[in-house]
Scaffold this active site. Structure first.
Site, mmCIF file in Angstrom:
data_model
loop_
_atom_site.group_PDB
_atom_site.id
_atom_site.type_symbol
_atom_site.label_atom_id
_atom_site.label_comp_id
_atom_site.label_asym_id
_atom_site.label_seq_id
_atom_site.Cartn_x
_atom_site.Cartn_y
_atom_site.Cartn_z
ATOM 1 C CG HIS A 1 51.656 40.980 45.773
ATOM 2 N ND1 HIS A 1 51.247 39.720 45.410
ATOM 3 C CD2 HIS A 1 50.529 41.742 45.776
ATOM 4 C CE1 HIS A 1 49.934 39.724 45.196
ATOM 5 N NE2 HIS A 1 49.480 40.940 45.406
ATOM 6 C CB CYS B 1 51.537 33.433 47.106
ATOM 7 S SG CYS B 1 52.890 34.380 46.467
HETATM 8 C C1 CIR Z 1 48.148 37.076 40.924
HETATM 9 O O1 CIR Z 1 48.590 37.720 39.971
HETATM 10 O O2 CIR Z 1 47.356 37.555 41.718
HETATM 11 C C2 CIR Z 1 48.583 35.639 41.083
HETATM 12 N N1 CIR Z 1 48.827 35.070 39.811
HETATM 13 C C3 CIR Z 1 49.820 35.553 41.942
HETATM 14 C C4 CIR Z 1 49.604 35.988 43.356
HETATM 15 C C5 CIR Z 1 50.828 35.883 44.178
HETATM 16 N N2 CIR Z 1 50.558 36.213 45.526
HETATM 17 C C6 CIR Z 1 51.422 36.744 46.379
HETATM 18 O O3 CIR Z 1 52.514 37.124 45.990
HETATM 19 N N3 CIR Z 1 51.029 36.934 47.625
#
Ligand code: CIR
Length: 260
Positions: free
Chosen positions: A168, A255
Site C-alpha cells: 500500500h 492498518c
Molecule cells: C493484506 O494483504 O491485505 C493484509 N495482509 C495486510 C493489510 C495491511 N493494511 C494496510 O496496510 N492498510
C-alpha cells in the site's frame, strides 16, 4: 476540510482472530503467532486510549483472516465516512462488517460502488489534500470515484503511485503533522511529496515508515532505533509497539485502526 489531520477523538479497531494464520501476505516469512498479536494489539489500543480518545474494539471476525486490518475498509473524514471497495477479493466482505459501525458514528456514510477498487491503506489525508497511491489494490477508477465523492467537502485528491512490490501507499509513508511526512527514500524519490517537509526512514529501516500520528503521539513499530531517534530529535513524542506478527502479513500501525 480539516486543518488538523492528526487530531482524533475516536478510533475503531478489531481484535485479531485465530484465522489470522490464513491472512494474505506477499511473501511467506512465517506464520503469525496469535498470542503475541493479541498482546501487541492490546498495547496498541491502550496507547490510542492514553491520548484520551475513545476506542471501539470490535470482536474478531473468523471468516475474514485480514479483518484486524480495519483501515482498508473505509476512509474516515470529519464530514463523513466512505466505505471502500477492496481490491483483494477475500477482503471484500469486511466492508459489510464495518459499515453499520460507521453508520452509528456518522450522519453521512457513502460507498465506493465500483467498478474500480480502492483500499484505505492507499490513502493519506493531509491538511491540504488526499493523496491516493495506485497499487495492486487501488486502481484509477477507484481513485476517480473517491474524487467524485469527496469533492462535495472541498477535498482535492492527488493521485500518486505506490512503488512496485509495496503493498500500500502508506506501507511507505505516514503523516507526522500538517506539513510533515515520514517516508522511505524510494517513495519520496517518486516526487509525490512536493511541498511537504519529508523525514526519511533510516537506511535498512524502511518498515518503520508505516506509523501513525495520533494526537500527541507518533506510534511506530518497535525495532527501528535510528528512525525513532530521528523522530524524537525532530520533536515528536514517539511510542513503539511490537509489530513482528502483523509484519508477517504486511500490516503495520496504520492498518490496525480507523481514526476520526
Ligand atoms: C493484506 O494483504 O491485505 C493484509 N495482509 C495486510 C493489510 C495491511 N493494511 C494496510 O496496510 N492498510
Amino acid at each position: 476540510m480539516t486543518e488538523h489531520s492528526y487530531e482524533f477523538t475516536r478510533a475503531v479497531t478489531r481484535k485479531p482472530s485465530a484465522s489470522i494464520v490464513e491472512g494474505l501476505r506477499a511473501q511467506d516469512i512465517g506464520t503469525p503467532d496469535l498470542e503475541q498479536m493479541l498482546i501487541d494489539h492490546a498495547q496498541y489500543v491502550e496507547t490510542l486510549r492514553e491520548t484520551g480518545a475513545e476506542v471501539v474494539e470490535l470482536p474478531a471476525l473468523e471468516a475474514y483472516p485480514d479483518a484486524v486490518f480495519v483501515e482498508d475498509t473505509a476512509l474516515c473524514l470529519p464530514e463523513g465516512a466512505i466505505m471502500m471497495r477492496p481490491g483483494a477479493p477475500t477482503r471484500a466482505g469486511e466492508v459489510d462488517g464495518m459499515a453499520p459501525v460507521l453508520r452509528d458514528c456518522y450522519d453521512v456514510v457513502l460507498d465506493i460502488n465500483g467498478p474500480g477498487f480502492i483500499e484505505g491503506g492507499d490513502i493519506l489525508t493531509t491538511a491540504k489534500e488526499i493523496l491516493v497511491g495506485r497499487s495492486d489494490r487501488t486502481d484509477a477508477a477507484g481513485v476517480a470515484e473517491l474524487r467524485s465523492l469527496v469533492d462535495r467537502w472541498g477535498y482535492s485528491v492527488h493521485e500518486v503511485f505506490t512503488p512496485a512490490g509495496v503493498l500500500h501507499f502508506k506501507t511507505d509513508c505516514s503523516l507526522l503533522d500538517g506539513e510533515t511526512i515520514l517516508a522511505t527514500k524510494r517513495l519520496d524519490a517518486s516526487g509525490c511529496f512536493e511541498g511537504y517537509r519529508v523525514i526519511h526512514t533510516a537506511d535498512g529501516e524502511e518498515a518503520a515508515a508505516n506509523a501513525i500520528r495520533f494526537n500527541q503521539f507518533v506510534i511506530m513499530p518497535a525495532g527501528f532505533p535510528k528512525t525513532a531517534k530521528r523522530l524524537r530529535t525532530a520533536g515528536y513524542e514517539v511510542r513503539e509497539i511490537n509489530n513482528t506478527e502483523c509484519a508477517k502479513l504486511d500490516g503495520g500501525m496504520s492498518c490496525l485502526s480507523l481514526r476520526f
